[in-house]
Scaffold this active site. Structure first.
Site, mmCIF file in Angstrom:
data_model
loop_
_atom_site.group_PDB
_atom_site.id
_atom_site.type_symbol
_atom_site.label_atom_id
_atom_site.label_comp_id
_atom_site.label_asym_id
_atom_site.label_seq_id
_atom_site.Cartn_x
_atom_site.Cartn_y
_atom_site.Cartn_z
ATOM 1 N N ASP A 37 35.194 35.570 27.011
ATOM 2 C CA ASP A 37 34.334 34.591 26.691
ATOM 3 C C ASP A 37 35.348 33.356 27.023
ATOM 4 O OD1 ASP A 37 34.726 34.274 23.007
ATOM 5 O OD2 ASP A 37 33.981 33.316 24.386
ATOM 6 N N ARG B 185 31.519 24.590 32.711
ATOM 7 C CA ARG B 185 32.162 23.177 33.131
ATOM 8 C C ARG B 185 32.678 22.907 34.390
ATOM 9 N NH1 ARG B 185 34.231 24.258 27.850
ATOM 10 N NH2 ARG B 185 35.229 24.744 28.556
ATOM 11 N N ASP C 224 26.228 32.173 23.960
ATOM 12 C CA ASP C 224 27.803 32.259 23.783
ATOM 13 C C ASP C 224 28.285 32.326 22.589
ATOM 14 O OD1 ASP C 224 30.289 30.630 23.621
ATOM 15 O OD2 ASP C 224 30.956 32.200 24.931
ATOM 16 N N ASP D 97 29.354 36.008 20.095
ATOM 17 C CA ASP D 97 30.654 36.114 19.465
ATOM 18 C C ASP D 97 30.377 36.401 18.539
ATOM 19 O OD1 ASP D 97 32.089 32.106 20.466
ATOM 20 O OD2 ASP D 97 32.416 34.587 21.748
#
Lengths: 216, 226
Positions: free
Chosen positions: A54, A62, A75, A79
């Site tokens: 995660d 990035r 993402d 979650d």
């Protein structure tokens, strides 16, 4: 463009490294749920790796300059359902609290859904950077470790509860059992409750944002 | 503006009739879940009314000219958690199928989440009106009663399963029990499975739309940089 990947067609997005990590997280979480009520060690293994990844997918996005809307939603969704699945499993391990677990599942995705919707409507970059008139919320999102502590503590609460149901299977000693219980009482349960409070506030906030965007 | 309500401030939206209906739906659904494993009759009562109101809020919004983004999201979210809550309850009534119920919960909100995101990103008015390259999906959304039958059938499947676990409490006769079982076998289970397939296709279609958006975004970003 520092990325070594050139995007030639839309489906290249699906092959971004952070998104590959995302798919792996999904598979691991689904495997963890499959074994959750039969094999705690296997579950702990899969869930831990999913959890470590995660952090990895954001970093990869990035560093490799491979951010994407798709990756962001992937993402967020992963979650949400990791949490929801874990809560449903816990509702089976603590059936007397079933209703409370249902309420938490509902609160979790409702608040995130409204947040995401209002962020997209107003064009804010990411809901975590949006200003709010609720000082508590701004604190939550800007104070460097506040968000991290709340998320970590809440996640730990679920793990503590799971471990508590499988003390024998995990081979916990008397002192480890006491440590787990203390963590719940003094750390993860209070933080978990605090995070639920944080979830209720954004729901109120987004309520105020949404209506100004529509047209009657 | 045929509405008799004048909107003077943003919070007036919260008082729109369809939204008041929405809040009522939420309260009734939460009550239904509370009693679901202890009092089937009370549960059936609250859930039925919540379900009837589901049609009412859309009708009210159009007739009173009180549509709003807030109302649309409220409606969507209430549908999602009504389904999720019901599935979680059923996972307790059929613990041997717990994992399948978890998968259905995950598929339901994942596909709707991506759909909502993709329509907002691309600026489409409503995900149900968007064209798709998947013929099956266009059929689903344009053939007059297709969507209705799938939604009704899937909802009925959950209700059939709930009734099945409480045959005694609901006082079902032998023939009613047989009717319930037949409805599951020949109508609601096949439709429920079909709806899951639709959700998977919707999910794939929505992810492709998001990737399209990202692709254009990155191309424009690259040409801006050049």
């Amino acid at each position: 463009d520092r990325s070594t990947w050139v995007v030639r067609k839309p489906s290249d997005i699906f092959l971004f490294v952070p998104n590959l990590i995302g798919y792996t997280r999904i598979v691991l979480a689904l495997l963890a749920f499959y074994f959750a009520l039969s094999n705690p060690w296997v579950t702990a293994f899969f869930y831990s790796i999913s959890y470590l990844l995660d952090a990895a997918d954001g970093i990869a996005a990035r560093k490799l300059n491979q951010t994407s809307n798709f990756g962001g939603v992937l993402d967020m969704v992963t979650d949400r359902f990791s949490t929801a699945g874990f809560l449903i499993i816990l509702s089976h391990l603590y059936p007397q609290y079933n209703y409370l677990f249902i309420l938490v599942v509902i609160l979790d995705f409702t608040s995130h859904w409204f947040q995401m919707y209002s962020t997209l409507l107003t064009g804010e970059k990411h809901h975590k950077r949006a200003k709010s008139k609720y000082a508590l919320l701004n604190f939550y999102y800007t104070f460097p470790y506040a968000l991290f502590v709340f998320v970590l503590g809440s996640e730990m609460f679920l793990i503590n509860l799971y471990i508590k149901r499988y003390e024998k299977e995990f081979g916990l000693t008397e002192s480890l059992i006491r440590i787990n219980n203390s963590l719940i009482c003094f750390f993860s349960l209070p933080i978990f409750l605090g995070k639920q409070l944080m979830s209720i506030i954004p729901v109120s906030y987004t309520h105020l944002t949404l209506p100004t965007i529509y047209s009657v």
